[in-house]
Design a protein around this motif. Structure first.
Motif, short mmCIF file in Angstrom:
data_model
loop_
_atom_site.label_atom_id
_atom_site.label_comp_id
_atom_site.label_asym_id
_atom_site.label_seq_id
_atom_site.Cartn_x
_atom_site.Cartn_y
_atom_site.Cartn_z
N ASN A 112 40.30 41.91 32.78
CA ASN A 112 39.95 40.74 33.60
C ASN A 112 39.71 41.05 35.06
O ASN A 112 39.86 40.19 35.92
CB ASN A 112 41.03 39.65 33.51
N SER A 113 39.32 42.30 35.37
CA SER A 113 39.04 42.63 36.76
C SER A 113 37.69 42.09 37.19
O SER A 113 37.40 42.03 38.38
CB SER A 113 39.01 44.14 36.93
N GLY A 114 36.84 41.74 36.24
CA GLY A 114 35.51 41.24 36.59
C GLY A 114 34.44 42.30 36.48
O GLY A 114 33.32 42.11 36.96
N ILE A 115 34.74 43.40 35.81
CA ILE A 115 33.76 44.50 35.74
C ILE A 115 32.56 44.10 34.88
O ILE A 115 31.41 44.27 35.28
CB ILE A 115 34.43 45.77 35.18
N THR A 116 32.85 43.52 33.73
CA THR A 116 31.76 43.07 32.87
C THR A 116 30.90 42.04 33.61
O THR A 116 29.66 42.11 33.58
CB THR A 116 32.30 42.46 31.56
N THR A 117 31.56 41.12 34.28
CA THR A 117 30.82 40.10 35.02
C THR A 117 29.93 40.74 36.08
O THR A 117 28.76 40.38 36.23
CB THR A 117 31.81 39.12 35.68
N ARG B 273 31.62 49.97 28.84
CA ARG B 273 32.48 50.62 27.84
C ARG B 273 31.68 51.11 26.65
O ARG B 273 31.96 50.71 25.51
CB ARG B 273 33.52 49.64 27.34
#
Ligand SMILES: Nc1ncnc2c1ncn2[C@@H]1O[C@H](COP(=O)(O)OP(=O)(O)OP(=O)(O)O)[C@@H](O)[C@H]1O
Ligand SMILES: [Mg+2]
Lengths: 254, 281
Positions: free
Chosen positions: A44-49, A176
């Motif tokens: 939930n760090s926001g990397i995908t976002t 990923r």
């Protein structure tokens, strides 16, 4: 293209929201040409976002909204005159689960080319190049007409990479790409990433901290929507400025 | 639960399941027993390809009606399938949620309208328009095809939509991430991937059209003759049974059951094909 010193991407005060919830809290980041930048961080760090913002794949979700600027080669990708399909062709993306289409191996790589109306001969050539770059050619050259789904998971992921590379993007985003892959496939993908960075700019959410250490030039550490720090891999892993980075890379949390 | 009551509930459910299957078996056997002898007597070839249907003279050839069924059905498919598929694509890919929530129940409602109402509406509205604007008696293949096209829409739309929605979202995202636009994504990725479901939808729609009776009795004109154009009246296999069953006796009655056998076989073949294609994948 612009001059060499200009960064490929300049992200300025980027905030991202889902509905009203802010999940990226104003990030500033420059991504250089021909580097491999790894973005690491706990869930939930926001990397995908962040990755999905860079080629505006976020637009697919009607709830999502961004503020700030993402400048690609001097041009803000949120500008109204940006053609999203062209942007996505320049900034390709490989997802965490391999997503081959129900087509043959050849057609999986070629179908993006068909859409841009490349000639048959050029297509065959381009498909081979792309499969070579993603280190899959030797394994599939004798069975290009078999379904893409018949490949192993690791091969499917390299097929998806080939599909993106065939369109000759300038930036490749990988979220990923090696989760769920065996060590040998992972090593293949890492090797090919390090080879192709001469031609592309690569932003990757690695599968773990070790992978970031193996392949990156620079590493950014994200935590709950903030970019805590970004620096060369050597500094991040040996002498990070922030205590939280140090805790994360030494495995004390996350 | 102790094992005795479990056995009992097993038996009850088994008996109920059996009763629905036995209904199918009973009907099949009944139609076969009633209709097979006359096919044997006339000869299958003469029965299926015979051009004259004259029950009083003992002549039973159903070929004009096979042509009638097939032509009305093909017409329905030509009109209804493209509309149905486009509608399903719209609902699955483009419609905002609010519109989807209005369209879906509306289409289901279309399936719930009694076929006699379709027929009545066709007789009052479509038949005269065809007569006035295109000529001919109005009671025609075209009128039947239009009515049937509307009647198969719910089947085609809902099955196509379900098979599009059942695709993994990764297909779509993968295509869009390569820079394909929405139409390219739909035509080069989504439709090919949903192909087997769409074909099944079309075949089931066709099965529905071929079996329809009431609506087409009212608009097809029911003449037993080979049509020369889509403005000519025809009689279908189903309407033949529907019209004459009331007064048929003896060999005539058997011939109507034999017509039912032919219909039964056609629909079985269509349904089996649809199931086979949908399951392939
Ligand atoms: N489609 C969505 N709708 C609403 N909220 C979302 C959506 N996708 C992500 N979020 C939220 O945004 C925040 C950032 O998620 P994101 O997936 O970008 O993080 P991540 O670093 O990729 O996490 P992970 O390690 O789980 O992959 C999370 O709090 C998540 O719950
Ligand atoms: Mg993620």
């Amino acid at each position: 293209m612009g001059d060499i010193s200009q960064p490929k991407f300049e992200i300025r005060d980027l905030k991202a929201y889902y509905s009203d919830r802010e999940v990226i809290h104003g990030i500033n980041l420059e991504i250089n040409k021909n580097e491999i930048l790894s973005l690491i961080g706990p869930a939930n760090s926001g990397i995908t976002t962040l990755l999905r913002t860079l080629n505006r794949l976020c637009d697919l979700n009607p709830e999502s909204r961004q503020e700030g600027e993402v400048v690609l080669d001097g041009k803000n990708i949120f500008d109204h005159d940006i053609v999203v399909t062209q942007l996505r062709r320049r900034v390709g993306m490989v997802f965490d689960v391999p997503t081959p289409l129900p087509l043959s191996i050849f057609d999986n790589v070629a179908y993006g080319l068909k859409i841009i109306k490349m000639s048959k001969a050029d297509t065959a050539n381009q498909v081979e190049q792309a499969l070579r770059m993603s280190a899959l050619w030797e394994e599939v050259k004798d069975r290009l007409s078999t379904p893409g789904m018949s490949l192993s998971g690791g091969q499917q992921q390299r097929l998806c990479m080939a599909r993106v590379l065939a369109l000759e993007p300038e930036v490749v985003l990988l979220d990923r790409p090696c989760s769920g892959l065996d060590p040998i496939s992972t090593a293949r993908i890492e090797e090919s990433l390090m080879e192709i960075k001469e031609k592309y700019t690569i932003v990757i959410a690695p599968h773990n901290v070790q992978q970031a250490a193996r392949i990156s030039d620079r590493v950014g550490f994200m935590l709950l929507g903030d970019l805590i720090e970004v620096d060369t891999k050597e500094l991040i892993f040996s002498d990070p400025r922030d205590q939280r980075t140090s805790d994360y890379v030494t495995g004390r949390f996350g | 639960m102790n094992s005795n009551s479990e056995k009992l509930s097993h038996a009850v459910f088994f008996a109920l399941a059996l009763s629905s299957i036995s209904a199918l078996v009973l009907i099949t056997v009944f139609i076969l027993v009633q209709g097979a002898p006359i096919i044997a007597e006339i000869g299958l070839f003469k029965f299926v390809f015979g051009m004259t249907w004259a029950p009083l003279k003992g002549e039973f050839g159903i070929f004009p009606m096979i042509v009638g069924s097939v032509s009305a059905t093909i017409g329905a498919a030509i009109l209804g399938v493209p509309i149905g598929i486009c509608c399903a694509i719209f609902l699955a890919e483009f419609a905002p949620p609010l519109m989807r929530n209005i369209f879906r129940p509306a289409i289901q409602l279309l399936a719930g309208i009694p076929s006699v109402v379709y027929g009545f509406w066709g007789l009052i509205f479509i038949v005269p328009s065809i007569r006035d604007h295109l000529g001919g008696p109005g009671l025609s293949i075209l009128a039947g095809s239009i009515i049937l096209a509307i009647m198969i829409l719910p089947t085609v739309i809902s099955i196509t939509e379900v098979s599009i929605l059942a695709l993994p979202s990764s297909y779509k995202e993968g295509a869009l991430a390569l820079g394909l636009n929405r139409w390219q994504t739909i035509s080069s990725v989504i439709l090919p991937a949903a192909k087997s479901g769409i074909i099944a939808a079309v075949i089931l729609g066709i099965g529905r059209a071929i079996g329809e009776t009431m609506a087409v009795i009212m608009v097809l004109g029911n003449a037993v003759a080979l049509p020369e154009s889509v403005l000519d009246p025809v009689r279908t296999l189903t309407t033949n049974i529907g019209i004459e069953m009331g007064y048929a006796v003896g060999a005539h009655r058997q011939a109507l059951f034999a017509t039912g056998i032919v219909l039964f076989v056609i629909i079985m073949v269509l349904n089996t094909t649809a199931q086979y294609i949908a399951r392939r994948k």
